[in-house]
Design a protein around this motif. Structure first.
Motif, PDB file in Angstrom:
ATOM      1  N   ALA A 128       0.828  -1.209   0.000  1.00 55.94           N
ATOM      2  CA  ALA A 128       0.000   0.000   0.000  1.00 55.94           C
ATOM      3  C   ALA A 128       0.861   1.258   0.000  1.00 55.94           C
ATOM      4  O   ALA A 128       0.615   2.200  -0.765  1.00 55.94           O
ATOM      5  N   VAL A 129       1.876   1.281   0.834  1.00 54.45           N
ATOM      6  CA  VAL A 129       2.752   2.455   0.909  1.00 54.45           C
ATOM      7  C   VAL A 129       3.513   2.648  -0.397  1.00 54.45           C
ATOM      8  O   VAL A 129       3.635   3.769  -0.905  1.00 54.45           O
ATOM      9  N   LEU A 130       4.008   1.555  -0.963  1.00 50.29           N
ATOM     10  CA  LEU A 130       4.733   1.652  -2.230  1.00 50.29           C
ATOM     11  C   LEU A 130       3.827   2.180  -3.337  1.00 50.29           C
ATOM     12  O   LEU A 130       4.233   3.053  -4.114  1.00 50.29           O
ATOM     13  N   GLY A 131       2.602   1.697  -3.409  1.00 48.03           N
ATOM     14  CA  GLY A 131       1.670   2.180  -4.417  1.00 48.03           C
ATOM     15  C   GLY A 131       1.352   3.648  -4.256  1.00 48.03           C
ATOM     16  O   GLY A 131       1.297   4.409  -5.235  1.00 48.03           O
ATOM     17  N   TRP A 132       1.147   4.075  -3.023  1.00 45.99           N
ATOM     18  CA  TRP A 132       0.826   5.477  -2.763  1.00 45.99           C
ATOM     19  C   TRP A 132       1.997   6.386  -3.133  1.00 45.99           C
ATOM     20  O   TRP A 132       1.817   7.417  -3.795  1.00 45.99           O
ATOM     21  N   PHE A 160       4.575   9.555  -9.738  1.00 42.00           N
ATOM     22  CA  PHE A 160       4.119   9.549 -11.135  1.00 42.00           C
ATOM     23  C   PHE A 160       3.351  10.824 -11.476  1.00 42.00           C
ATOM     24  O   PHE A 160       3.535  11.405 -12.551  1.00 42.00           O
ATOM     25  N   VAL A 161       2.497  11.273 -10.579  1.00 45.61           N
ATOM     26  CA  VAL A 161       1.750  12.511 -10.813  1.00 45.61           C
ATOM     27  C   VAL A 161       2.718  13.688 -10.933  1.00 45.61           C
ATOM     28  O   VAL A 161       2.586  14.521 -11.839  1.00 45.61           O
ATOM     29  N   LEU A 162       3.707  13.769 -10.053  1.00 46.11           N
ATOM     30  CA  LEU A 162       4.699  14.843 -10.150  1.00 46.11           C
ATOM     31  C   LEU A 162       5.498  14.729 -11.441  1.00 46.11           C
ATOM     32  O   LEU A 162       5.817  15.741 -12.073  1.00 46.11           O
ATOM     33  N   ARG A 163       5.826  13.512 -11.827  1.00 43.72           N
ATOM     34  CA  ARG A 163       6.593  13.309 -13.060  1.00 43.72           C
ATOM     35  C   ARG A 163       5.789  13.732 -14.289  1.00 43.72           C
ATOM     36  O   ARG A 163       6.334  14.291 -15.225  1.00 43.72           O
ATOM     37  N   TYR A 170      -1.143  -2.671  -4.495  1.00 43.39           N
ATOM     38  CA  TYR A 170      -0.267  -1.644  -5.065  1.00 43.39           C
ATOM     39  C   TYR A 170      -1.007  -0.859  -6.141  1.00 43.39           C
ATOM     40  O   TYR A 170      -0.970   0.373  -6.178  1.00 43.39           O
ATOM     41  N   LEU A 171      -1.695  -1.569  -7.030  1.00 41.25           N
ATOM     42  CA  LEU A 171      -2.402  -0.929  -8.130  1.00 41.25           C
ATOM     43  C   LEU A 171      -3.498   0.013  -7.635  1.00 41.25           C
ATOM     44  O   LEU A 171      -3.648   1.127  -8.142  1.00 41.25           O
ATOM     45  N   ILE A 172      -4.237  -0.414  -6.647  1.00 38.97           N
ATOM     46  CA  ILE A 172      -5.302   0.439  -6.094  1.00 38.97           C
ATOM     47  C   ILE A 172      -4.715   1.712  -5.507  1.00 38.97           C
ATOM     48  O   ILE A 172      -5.191   2.819  -5.792  1.00 38.97           O
ATOM     49  N   PHE A 173      -3.676   1.580  -4.703  1.00 38.30           N
ATOM     50  CA  PHE A 173      -3.086   2.767  -4.075  1.00 38.30           C
ATOM     51  C   PHE A 173      -2.301   3.612  -5.076  1.00 38.30           C
ATOM     52  O   PHE A 173      -2.108   4.802  -4.847  1.00 38.30           O
ATOM     53  N   THR A 201      -5.828   9.219 -10.282  1.00 34.08           N
ATOM     54  CA  THR A 201      -7.184   9.616 -10.654  1.00 34.08           C
ATOM     55  C   THR A 201      -7.614  10.912  -9.971  1.00 34.08           C
ATOM     56  O   THR A 201      -8.440  11.636 -10.514  1.00 34.08           O
ATOM     57  N   LEU A 202      -7.067  11.199  -8.817  1.00 37.84           N
ATOM     58  CA  LEU A 202      -7.446  12.428  -8.112  1.00 37.84           C
ATOM     59  C   LEU A 202      -6.706  13.661  -8.609  1.00 37.84           C
ATOM     60  O   LEU A 202      -7.095  14.776  -8.280  1.00 37.84           O
TER      61      LEU A 202
END
Length: 130
Positions: free
Chosen positions: A52-56, A62-65, A113-116, A122-123
């Motif tokens: 969960a932490v890794l996905g988040w 990724f968003v910053l990138r 991982y995918l969910i987090f 998406t947000l």
């Protein structure tokens, strides 16, 4: 933005190389060429917490990138499928009895991982701009 693009490309390249190396280790451990079992006393609770932490974290990176990018749509492949290699290596290091009792845990951890990962992705479009 043009001055940040070479730095972003280097970060993408480093991420791709490290994740590829981790996936190679995971593959070697899976086919028993590199025995890693019983090297890490990891419970399922801790394992899923790491997923969960890794996905988040990777989702936010990724968003910053994507804010820095000027081109290259293949980048999401690196960030979506690269870091879960760490989860498969950690699962290969878990106690063998745990691996035999629950063989699908690594796949379920990938789903966590995918969910987090998808939450910040998406947000990012729903955050109002100033």
């Amino acid at each position: 933005m043009a001055d940040r693009e070479p730095i972003a490309r280097r970060i993408d390249l480093i991420t791709a190389v490290v994740c590829t190396a981790v996936w190679v280790v995971a593959l070697l451990a899976n086919v028993s060429i590199l025995p890693l079992a019983d090297r890490l006393g990891l419970s399922l609770y801790h394992y899923y917490s790491i997923a969960a932490v890794l996905g988040w974290i990777v989702g936010n990176v990724f968003v910053l990138r994507m804010k820095l990018r000027t081109n290259g749509r293949w980048i999401w492949l690196i960030y979506l499928f690269g870091p879960p290699g760490w989860l498969f290596v950690l699962w290969a290091m878990a106690p063998r009895t745990l691996q035999e009792a629950a063989p699908m845990v690594a796949l379920y951890a990938f789903v966590v991982y995918l969910i987090f990962f998808l939450v910040p992705v998406t947000l990012k479009s729903s955050v109002p701009r100033r």
